[in-house]
Design a protein around this motif. Structure first.
Motif, short mmCIF file in Angstrom:
data_model
loop_
_atom_site.label_atom_id
_atom_site.label_comp_id
_atom_site.label_asym_id
_atom_site.label_seq_id
_atom_site.Cartn_x
_atom_site.Cartn_y
_atom_site.Cartn_z
N HIS A 194 -35.58 -22.51 6.78
CA HIS A 194 -33.55 -22.24 6.34
C HIS A 194 -34.17 -21.57 4.88
N ASP A 199 -32.73 -18.41 3.41
CA ASP A 199 -31.23 -17.70 3.40
C ASP A 199 -30.92 -17.35 2.23
N HIS A 229 -34.00 -15.10 9.75
CA HIS A 229 -32.65 -16.11 9.54
C HIS A 229 -31.43 -16.23 11.20
N HIS A 232 -30.54 -19.63 13.03
CA HIS A 232 -29.39 -20.40 13.50
C HIS A 232 -29.45 -20.13 15.31
N GLU A 283 -30.75 -24.05 15.32
CA GLU A 283 -29.55 -24.42 15.14
C GLU A 283 -28.43 -24.47 16.17
N ASP A 342 -26.35 -22.60 16.33
CA ASP A 342 -24.85 -21.89 15.31
C ASP A 342 -24.90 -20.30 16.10
N ASN A 359 -23.21 -17.18 14.19
CA ASN A 359 -23.95 -16.71 12.90
C ASN A 359 -25.47 -16.41 13.14
N ALA A 360 -25.63 -17.15 13.79
CA ALA A 360 -26.57 -15.77 14.20
C ALA A 360 -26.68 -14.26 14.34
N TRP A 417 -26.02 -12.38 11.11
CA TRP A 417 -27.99 -12.18 10.80
C TRP A 417 -28.47 -11.29 11.87
#
Length: 98
Positions: free
Chosen positions: A39, A43, A54, A58, A61, A63, A66-67, A70
């Motif tokens: 990351h 980032d 990115h 995510h 992760e 998330d 957030n994914a 991106w």
């Protein structure tokens, strides 16, 4: 470097091969279980390829909000399949063709 050589480096090397671009470096670290380094490499970058990697990171992760952000920045549809499949697709697309 071929896809098979990339996989071999993940399985047998302790340091990232120096010939890899930043996107492949990030995916290499992710495969080694070092999400944070992966990351950190990506980032701060603004290009669409970086945004795509990115987004994938995510997803790893967990998330998803957030994914999605991106994926939108990358102008890519949100990947709905298995993380392993997305990782392989990204790596294969990013390895330079001979």
């Amino acid at each position: 470097m071929t896809y098979d050589e990339f996989i071999f480096s993940i399985e047998h090397a302790d340091i990232v091969p120096d010939k890899l671009n930043v996107h492949l470096q990030a995916l290499w670290y992710d495969a080694k279980g070092d999400w944070q380094t992966a990351h950190d490499l990506i980032d701060h970058l603004e290009d669409r390829t970086s945004a795509h990697v990115h987004a994938y990171l995510h997803r790893v992760e967990g998330d998803l909000w957030n994914a999605r952000y991106w994926y939108n920045r990358a102008k890519q549809p949100e990947y709905k399949g298995d993380l392993k499949d997305e990782w392989e697709r990204l790596v294969r697309a990013l390895i330079p063709k001979p």
